[in-house]
Design a protein around this motif. Structure first.
Motif, PDB file in Angstrom:
ATOM      1  N   ILE A 293       0.853  -1.187   0.000  1.00  0.00           N
ATOM      2  CA  ILE A 293       0.000   0.000   0.000  1.00  0.00           C
ATOM      3  C   ILE A 293       0.891   1.240   0.000  1.00  0.00           C
ATOM      4  O   ILE A 293       1.844   1.321   0.779  1.00  0.00           O
ATOM      5  CB  ILE A 293      -0.930   0.018   1.223  1.00  0.00           C
ATOM      6  N   SER A 294       0.589   2.187  -0.863  1.00  0.00           N
ATOM      7  CA  SER A 294       1.325   3.453  -0.906  1.00  0.00           C
ATOM      8  C   SER A 294       0.470   4.554  -0.299  1.00  0.00           C
ATOM      9  O   SER A 294      -0.619   4.846  -0.792  1.00  0.00           O
ATOM     10  CB  SER A 294       1.688   3.820  -2.351  1.00  0.00           C
ATOM     11  N   VAL A 295       0.941   5.136   0.791  1.00  0.00           N
ATOM     12  CA  VAL A 295       0.235   6.238   1.445  1.00  0.00           C
ATOM     13  C   VAL A 295       0.827   7.557   0.947  1.00  0.00           C
ATOM     14  O   VAL A 295       2.000   7.849   1.192  1.00  0.00           O
ATOM     15  CB  VAL A 295       0.360   6.153   2.978  1.00  0.00           C
ATOM     16  N   VAL A 296       0.024   8.333   0.237  1.00  0.00           N
ATOM     17  CA  VAL A 296       0.487   9.588  -0.363  1.00  0.00           C
ATOM     18  C   VAL A 296      -0.039  10.759   0.466  1.00  0.00           C
ATOM     19  O   VAL A 296      -1.247  10.886   0.689  1.00  0.00           O
ATOM     20  CB  VAL A 296       0.014   9.710  -1.823  1.00  0.00           C
ATOM     21  N   ILE A 297       0.891  11.615   0.907  1.00  0.00           N
ATOM     22  CA  ILE A 297       0.536  12.752   1.765  1.00  0.00           C
ATOM     23  C   ILE A 297       1.067  14.046   1.143  1.00  0.00           C
ATOM     24  O   ILE A 297       2.276  14.312   1.186  1.00  0.00           O
ATOM     25  CB  ILE A 297       1.133  12.596   3.166  1.00  0.00           C
ATOM     26  N   PRO A 298       0.216  14.864   0.539  1.00  0.00           N
ATOM     27  CA  PRO A 298       0.672  16.173   0.046  1.00  0.00           C
ATOM     28  C   PRO A 298       0.823  17.128   1.223  1.00  0.00           C
ATOM     29  O   PRO A 298      -0.032  17.157   2.120  1.00  0.00           O
ATOM     30  CB  PRO A 298      -0.465  16.608  -0.883  1.00  0.00           C
TER      31      PRO A 298
ATOM     32  N   ILE B 168       5.382   5.159   2.607  1.00  0.00           N
ATOM     33  CA  ILE B 168       4.858   6.505   2.822  1.00  0.00           C
ATOM     34  C   ILE B 168       5.546   7.449   1.842  1.00  0.00           C
ATOM     35  O   ILE B 168       6.777   7.481   1.760  1.00  0.00           O
ATOM     36  CB  ILE B 168       5.134   6.986   4.258  1.00  0.00           C
ATOM     37  N   ILE B 169       4.748   8.194   1.089  1.00  0.00           N
ATOM     38  CA  ILE B 169       5.291   9.166   0.145  1.00  0.00           C
ATOM     39  C   ILE B 169       4.790  10.553   0.531  1.00  0.00           C
ATOM     40  O   ILE B 169       3.607  10.866   0.385  1.00  0.00           O
ATOM     41  CB  ILE B 169       4.874   8.839  -1.303  1.00  0.00           C
TER      42      ILE B 169
ATOM     43  N   LYS C  67      -3.587  18.780  -6.275  1.00  0.00           N
ATOM     44  CA  LYS C  67      -3.815  17.691  -7.223  1.00  0.00           C
ATOM     45  C   LYS C  67      -2.522  17.279  -7.905  1.00  0.00           C
ATOM     46  O   LYS C  67      -2.267  16.083  -8.097  1.00  0.00           O
ATOM     47  CB  LYS C  67      -4.855  18.105  -8.270  1.00  0.00           C
ATOM     48  N   ALA C  68      -1.716  18.260  -8.284  1.00  0.00           N
ATOM     49  CA  ALA C  68      -0.425  17.950  -8.911  1.00  0.00           C
ATOM     50  C   ALA C  68       0.476  17.207  -7.935  1.00  0.00           C
ATOM     51  O   ALA C  68       1.205  16.274  -8.311  1.00  0.00           O
ATOM     52  CB  ALA C  68       0.248  19.227  -9.402  1.00  0.00           C
ATOM     53  N   ALA C  69       0.425  17.596  -6.648  1.00  0.00           N
ATOM     54  CA  ALA C  69       1.244  16.932  -5.635  1.00  0.00           C
ATOM     55  C   ALA C  69       0.822  15.483  -5.460  1.00  0.00           C
ATOM     56  O   ALA C  69       1.656  14.569  -5.392  1.00  0.00           O
ATOM     57  CB  ALA C  69       1.139  17.685  -4.308  1.00  0.00           C
ATOM     58  N   ILE C  70      -0.490  15.253  -5.388  1.00  0.00           N
ATOM     59  CA  ILE C  70      -0.982  13.878  -5.261  1.00  0.00           C
ATOM     60  C   ILE C  70      -0.599  13.060  -6.482  1.00  0.00           C
ATOM     61  O   ILE C  70      -0.158  11.905  -6.371  1.00  0.00           O
ATOM     62  CB  ILE C  70      -2.508  13.866  -5.054  1.00  0.00           C
ATOM     63  N   SER C  71      -0.748  13.648  -7.659  1.00  0.00           N
ATOM     64  CA  SER C  71      -0.385  12.941  -8.897  1.00  0.00           C
ATOM     65  C   SER C  71       1.089  12.584  -8.910  1.00  0.00           C
ATOM     66  O   SER C  71       1.474  11.498  -9.348  1.00  0.00           O
ATOM     67  CB  SER C  71      -0.729  13.808 -10.116  1.00  0.00           C
TER      68      SER C  71
ATOM     69  N   ALA D 263       4.416   5.864  -6.848  1.00  0.00           N
ATOM     70  CA  ALA D 263       3.989   4.820  -5.915  1.00  0.00           C
ATOM     71  C   ALA D 263       4.342   3.420  -6.434  1.00  0.00           C
ATOM     72  O   ALA D 263       4.129   3.107  -7.603  1.00  0.00           O
ATOM     73  CB  ALA D 263       2.488   4.921  -5.676  1.00  0.00           C
ATOM     74  N   LYS D 264       4.860   2.589  -5.553  1.00  0.00           N
ATOM     75  CA  LYS D 264       5.188   1.206  -5.888  1.00  0.00           C
ATOM     76  C   LYS D 264       4.047   0.251  -5.562  1.00  0.00           C
ATOM     77  O   LYS D 264       4.037  -0.888  -6.016  1.00  0.00           O
ATOM     78  CB  LYS D 264       6.447   0.785  -5.140  1.00  0.00           C
ATOM     79  N   GLY D 265       3.108   0.706  -4.761  1.00  0.00           N
ATOM     80  CA  GLY D 265       2.012  -0.153  -4.339  1.00  0.00           C
ATOM     81  C   GLY D 265       0.898  -0.237  -5.364  1.00  0.00           C
ATOM     82  O   GLY D 265       0.688   0.692  -6.148  1.00  0.00           O
ATOM     83  N   SER D 266       0.157  -1.342  -5.327  1.00  0.00           N
ATOM     84  CA  SER D 266      -0.996  -1.501  -6.217  1.00  0.00           C
ATOM     85  C   SER D 266      -2.221  -0.789  -5.649  1.00  0.00           C
ATOM     86  O   SER D 266      -3.177  -0.513  -6.376  1.00  0.00           O
ATOM     87  CB  SER D 266      -1.314  -2.984  -6.409  1.00  0.00           C
ATOM     88  N   ILE D 267      -2.201  -0.506  -4.348  1.00  0.00           N
ATOM     89  CA  ILE D 267      -3.270   0.242  -3.690  1.00  0.00           C
ATOM     90  C   ILE D 267      -2.686   1.558  -3.187  1.00  0.00           C
ATOM     91  O   ILE D 267      -1.640   1.576  -2.537  1.00  0.00           O
ATOM     92  CB  ILE D 267      -3.873  -0.551  -2.520  1.00  0.00           C
ATOM     93  N   VAL D 268      -3.354   2.655  -3.497  1.00  0.00           N
ATOM     94  CA  VAL D 268      -2.909   3.980  -3.073  1.00  0.00           C
ATOM     95  C   VAL D 268      -3.898   4.528  -2.050  1.00  0.00           C
ATOM     96  O   VAL D 268      -5.117   4.414  -2.224  1.00  0.00           O
ATOM     97  CB  VAL D 268      -2.804   4.952  -4.266  1.00  0.00           C
ATOM     98  N   VAL D 269      -3.378   5.103  -0.984  1.00  0.00           N
ATOM     99  CA  VAL D 269      -4.201   5.735   0.041  1.00  0.00           C
ATOM    100  C   VAL D 269      -3.771   7.190   0.149  1.00  0.00           C
ATOM    101  O   VAL D 269      -2.572   7.482   0.198  1.00  0.00           O
ATOM    102  CB  VAL D 269      -4.032   5.032   1.403  1.00  0.00           C
ATOM    103  N   THR D 270      -4.735   8.099   0.176  1.00  0.00           N
ATOM    104  CA  THR D 270      -4.406   9.509   0.377  1.00  0.00           C
ATOM    105  C   THR D 270      -4.978   9.987   1.707  1.00  0.00           C
ATOM    106  O   THR D 270      -6.047   9.553   2.131  1.00  0.00           O
ATOM    107  CB  THR D 270      -4.966  10.407  -0.748  1.00  0.00           C
ATOM    108  N   THR D 271      -4.253  10.868   2.354  1.00  0.00           N
ATOM    109  CA  THR D 271      -4.727  11.518   3.569  1.00  0.00           C
ATOM    110  C   THR D 271      -4.058  12.872   3.673  1.00  0.00           C
ATOM    111  O   THR D 271      -3.211  13.222   2.835  1.00  0.00           O
ATOM    112  CB  THR D 271      -4.459  10.653   4.817  1.00  0.00           C
TER     113      THR D 271
END
Length: 251
Positions: A40-45, A70-71, A104-108, A114-122
């Protein structure tokens, strides 16, 4: 009088539909887990989050689910946000810089890396439970699930304005859960959102609304629903609820 009666009847029917959807959302169950846990890749802008990012990273360091990265994507921070992040010596933590402008650009930027097949944003000002990722992972047992979203609890003082914000937030989350359970999702929150990376790529992410400041959650959700009807679900476990602070003023 007739008009008022019709409005009352329509409002009553709308509330009844929401109640049916909410009950269905609370009763949804998932299938048995496969043997292998996906990454799981957790993306945090982040932008100027020096006061909050440390609490979130501490919560993430305590997750019982271990297969995640964590990204943190820096969106032109001018404070000590990056210094705060650097204090966390976590092997699964990466810091990127926004390739464009805005959230949006930051999340993109984070999703592309992301290396994970599932992405989580918070969001950086959120807090999560130790079981957060475990229950998010459970939502994707079904290969037909493309997106899942959870509740967001607003915390603050007992002031009238804080209570008003909490009530509004609760109504929006409840409406989103109800309509998703009925197969017509309308609302979600990017502070607690999970999706398959391949789905983001398939619908081309935010390409058609990148210049609109808001909508990183709902515009994207509608594109997923159009491409994969019935693939969006509400996460009804209490452990998937994230907490955030209320705004001190109406600004």
């Amino acid at each position: 009088m007739v008009v008022l009666t019709c409005i009352f009847i329509l409002y009553f029917l709308l509330i009844a539909i929401f109640l049916v959807g909410w009950k269905r959302a609370m009763q949804e169950k998932t299938d048995p887990l496969p043997s292998k846990d996906p990454l799981i890749s957790v993306v945090i802008p982040v932008r100027n989050e020096e006061m909050t990012i440390g609490n979130l990273l501490t919560d993430l360091s305590q997750q019982e689910y271990k297969s995640f990265e964590i990204i943190v994507v820096n969106d032109d921070s001018e404070d000590e946000t990056l210094w705060m992040v650097s204090r966390f010596k976590m092997k699964n933590l990466r810091v990127l810089h926004n390739n464009g402008k805005g959230k949006k650009a930051a999340i993109s930027t984070g999703i592309r890396s992301a290396k994970g097949s599932i992405v989580v944003t918070t969001d950086a000002d959120c807090s999560v439970s130790p079981q957060w990722l475990t229950h998010i992972r459970e939502q994707f047992r079904n290969p037909r699930t493309m997106m899942a979203f959870g509740g967001v609890r607003m915390e603050g003082s007992s002031s009238f304005f804080d209570c008003l914000q909490a009530m509004e937030f609760s109504s929006l989350i409840g409406s989103g859960a109800s309509t998703a359970a009925l197969g017509v999702p309308t609302l979600c929150n990017g502070a607690n959102l999970a999706f398959r990376k391949k789905a983001f790529t398939e619908v081309k992410g935010y390409d058609d609304n990148i210049n609109i400041p808001s909508g990183d959650d709902e515009f994207f959700m509608r594109k997923i629903q159009k491409c994969h009807p019935g693939s969006i679900h509400f996460m009804n476990s209490p452990e998937t609820v994230v907490a955030t602070r209320s705004q001190p003023t109406p600004q």
